[in-house]
Design a protein around this motif. Structure first.
Motif, short mmCIF file in Angstrom:
data_model
loop_
_atom_site.label_atom_id
_atom_site.label_comp_id
_atom_site.label_asym_id
_atom_site.label_seq_id
_atom_site.Cartn_x
_atom_site.Cartn_y
_atom_site.Cartn_z
N SER A 110 28.24 47.00 33.69
CA SER A 110 29.34 46.76 32.74
C SER A 110 30.95 46.39 33.16
O SER A 110 31.62 45.50 32.63
CB SER A 110 29.75 47.95 31.96
OG SER A 110 30.07 48.97 32.70
N ALA A 111 31.02 46.66 34.57
CA ALA A 111 32.33 46.31 34.92
C ALA A 111 32.33 45.38 35.91
O ALA A 111 31.68 44.90 36.83
CB ALA A 111 32.95 47.65 36.04
N ILE A 112 33.05 44.16 35.41
CA ILE A 112 33.01 42.79 36.05
C ILE A 112 34.58 42.51 36.23
O ILE A 112 35.28 42.55 35.49
CB ILE A 112 32.38 41.82 35.30
CG1 ILE A 112 30.76 42.23 34.95
CG2 ILE A 112 32.54 40.22 35.85
CD1 ILE A 112 29.98 41.39 34.25
N SER A 113 34.83 41.60 37.48
CA SER A 113 35.97 41.20 37.64
C SER A 113 35.94 39.79 37.79
O SER A 113 34.59 39.11 38.53
CB SER A 113 36.67 41.69 39.31
OG SER A 113 35.91 41.34 40.20
N VAL A 114 36.74 38.96 37.57
CA VAL A 114 37.02 37.52 37.42
C VAL A 114 38.44 37.13 38.41
O VAL A 114 39.33 37.55 37.85
CB VAL A 114 36.99 36.83 36.14
CG1 VAL A 114 36.93 35.12 36.16
CG2 VAL A 114 35.62 37.22 35.30
N ILE A 143 35.90 43.74 31.42
CA ILE A 143 36.19 42.61 32.24
C ILE A 143 37.90 42.70 32.60
O ILE A 143 38.58 42.88 31.64
CB ILE A 143 36.02 41.22 31.53
CG1 ILE A 143 34.68 41.25 30.82
CG2 ILE A 143 36.44 40.02 32.49
CD1 ILE A 143 33.72 41.29 31.78
N VAL A 144 38.15 42.28 33.96
CA VAL A 144 39.67 42.25 34.16
C VAL A 144 39.42 40.97 35.07
O VAL A 144 38.72 40.68 35.78
CB VAL A 144 39.89 43.58 35.45
CG1 VAL A 144 39.04 43.70 36.31
CG2 VAL A 144 41.48 43.32 35.79
N VAL A 145 40.72 40.14 34.84
CA VAL A 145 41.03 38.97 35.56
C VAL A 145 42.14 39.11 36.41
O VAL A 145 43.01 39.69 36.08
CB VAL A 145 41.25 37.86 34.66
CG1 VAL A 145 41.61 36.82 35.11
CG2 VAL A 145 39.87 37.60 33.56
N PHE A 146 42.09 38.66 37.82
CA PHE A 146 42.82 38.63 38.94
C PHE A 146 43.32 37.51 38.89
O PHE A 146 42.68 36.34 39.14
CB PHE A 146 42.33 39.39 40.13
CG PHE A 146 41.84 40.70 40.04
CD1 PHE A 146 42.97 41.73 39.98
CD2 PHE A 146 40.65 41.22 39.84
CE1 PHE A 146 42.58 43.11 40.11
CE2 PHE A 146 40.27 42.47 39.89
CZ PHE A 146 41.28 43.46 40.07
N GLY A 198 39.62 41.82 24.39
CA GLY A 198 39.86 43.17 25.22
C GLY A 198 39.99 42.64 26.59
O GLY A 198 39.60 43.60 27.41
N VAL A 199 39.85 41.48 27.15
CA VAL A 199 39.91 41.36 28.51
C VAL A 199 41.32 41.59 29.11
O VAL A 199 42.28 41.46 28.49
CB VAL A 199 39.76 39.66 28.67
CG1 VAL A 199 40.05 39.55 30.25
CG2 VAL A 199 38.30 39.30 28.42
N ARG A 200 41.24 42.43 30.25
CA ARG A 200 42.63 42.90 30.85
C ARG A 200 42.88 41.92 31.98
O ARG A 200 42.12 41.12 32.71
CB ARG A 200 42.26 44.09 31.69
CG ARG A 200 42.05 45.32 30.36
CD ARG A 200 41.82 46.72 30.85
NE ARG A 200 40.59 46.89 31.69
CZ ARG A 200 40.36 46.68 33.06
NH1 ARG A 200 41.56 47.13 33.79
NH2 ARG A 200 39.19 47.02 33.61
N PHE A 201 44.23 41.66 32.41
CA PHE A 201 44.73 40.70 33.30
C PHE A 201 45.34 41.49 34.35
O PHE A 201 46.55 42.30 33.73
CB PHE A 201 45.49 39.58 32.65
CG PHE A 201 44.67 38.76 32.00
CD1 PHE A 201 43.96 37.34 32.48
CD2 PHE A 201 44.41 39.05 30.63
CE1 PHE A 201 43.52 36.54 31.71
CE2 PHE A 201 43.41 38.04 29.93
CZ PHE A 201 43.22 36.85 30.59
#
Length: 393
Positions: free
Chosen positions: A2-6, A27-30, A117-120
């Protein structure tokens, strides 16, 4: 899982983040810049990329700012001989492309990501990925993620760890965003003028930005990257005179360019990862495969990667199986278009007389043979080995 980084908030990264967030994943986008935003020239959304937006339900929002493109037209400067005329109406199932300002696509995808709900996390340049952990330029590591998706572009440090070593191409382009110049330019065409293969100037209508109604164009000028410094030293007026000599109708367009800083040099490299996956890592977009923009596939290929990876993750509960399925599904299409770009680019960006003569006399005649127009349209549209999504997200 469930925890994915982009890594990277370009079109590929935003698209895959949106798809996976809609699957209910965290999802968290860096993003390396302090504020996520669009970078680069306008581009063409081909039927392949549009099929991905269709599946996401975002096509109408992009179309509202974009410009429909029904053909690509190129002529030789001295004699006016038509050497490229690709029409989207020649497709088996015709569909127009879209000329798009990068800010328009970014705005649509970014807003959709926030709604999902994507976090940045901005201002963090990620340089390595190991067993689900990312390490940034300051040496700070993240917690472990179930999966890291590298969408950080052609110069990705993460992809370099998998063997990505882009071979710099000798030719690049100066580009600028300018007001749409109007007549005699065709608002539904990418137009190009060539002198041999060493000089090329183009005008692509790209619609509007999300922050204003004014119609815009991307203007580009091909040159060897090693000649860029000399071009700047010679001055803007001398460069404008050369462009006007090649294509006199650009005079009004050039009036909007008053400062050399309005022109950005785009450098290109060519590489294709043999395997764009590793332990808890998937690579998509230009980080996995980059090349010259002559076939106009870059953003579209990245969107297809994003879609294929998201579908593989939805279909295969086991991560290893999902990553293997993603790599296998994209392999043939990616390698075909990488090869086509490598073969055809020298006919449009090279020194000498032989290749442009072949382009103008042999390839030009071959393009008028029966079935050739459909084949050319399918090639430019990205539809060879048709990779488009078959069902909605």
């Amino acid at each position: 899982m469930s925890a994915i980084s982009v890594v990277g908030a370009g079109p590929s990264g935003l698209a895959v983040a949106l798809m996976l967030a809609r699957q209910g994943r965290d999802i968290v986008v860096f993003e390396r810049f302090d504020q996520a935003g669009p970078v680069g020239a306008g581009f063409m959304l081909q039927p392949t990329g549009l099929a991905v937006l269709d599946a996401l339900g975002l096509t109408a929002a992009v179309e509202a700012m974009a410009q429909p493109i029904d053909h690509i037209f190129g002529r030789e400067a001295r004699r006016g001989r038509v050497v490229l005329d690709v029409r989207y109406g020649d497709l088996k199932r015709p569909r127009l492309a879209l000329g798009v300002h990068r800010a328009a696509l970014f705005d649509v995808l970014f807003r959709a990501c926030l709604d999902a709900g994507v976090r940045f996390e901005t201002g963090r340049e990620m340089r390595a990925a190991d067993a689900g952990r990312l390490t940034d330029a300051a040496g700070v590591a993240t917690p472990a993620f179930d999966l890291v998706i590298d969408a950080s572009g052609a110069r990705s440090r993460i992809a370099a760890g998998l063997g990505a070593a882009p071979r710099p191409l000798a030719w690049g382009a100066l580009w600028a965003t300018v007001p749409w110049p109007g007549e005699p330019f065709d608002p539904r065409a990418l137009q190009q003028v060539y002198r041999g293969a060493s000089k090329m100037v183009g005008v692509l209508p790209v619609g509007a930005r999300p922050d204003g109604p004014d119609r815009l164009a991307t203007f580009f000028w091909s040159l060897r990257t090693e000649d860029h410094a000399a071009c700047r030293e010679a001055g803007l007026d001398r460069w404008k005179a050369e462009v006007r000599t090649l294509w006199p109708e650009t005079a009004g367009l050039l009036d909007s360019l008053a400062d050399p800083e309005q022109l950005t040099l785009a450098r290109y490299g060519h590489h294709t990862l043999a395997r764009p996956v590793a332990d808890r890592l998937a690579v998509i977009g230009d980080a996995a495969h980059s090349t010259s923009p002559q076939l106009g596939q870059g953003v579209n290929m990245g969107l297809l990667d994003a879609w294929t990876l998201a579908e593989a993750l939805a279909a295969h509960p086991d991560l290893s199986d999902a990553l293997t399925a993603y790599a296998a599904a994209r392999r043939a299409h990616v390698r075909l278009y990488q090869a086509l770009s490598l073969v055809f680019t020298p006919f449009y960006q090279a020194d000498g007389r032989v290749l442009p003569w072949i382009r103008d006399h042999l390839l030009g005649k071959a393009a008028r043979l029966p079935l050739s127009p459909r084949l050319l349209a399918a090639t430019v549209s990205g539809l060879l080995l048709d990779p488009r999504p078959r069902r909605p997200a």
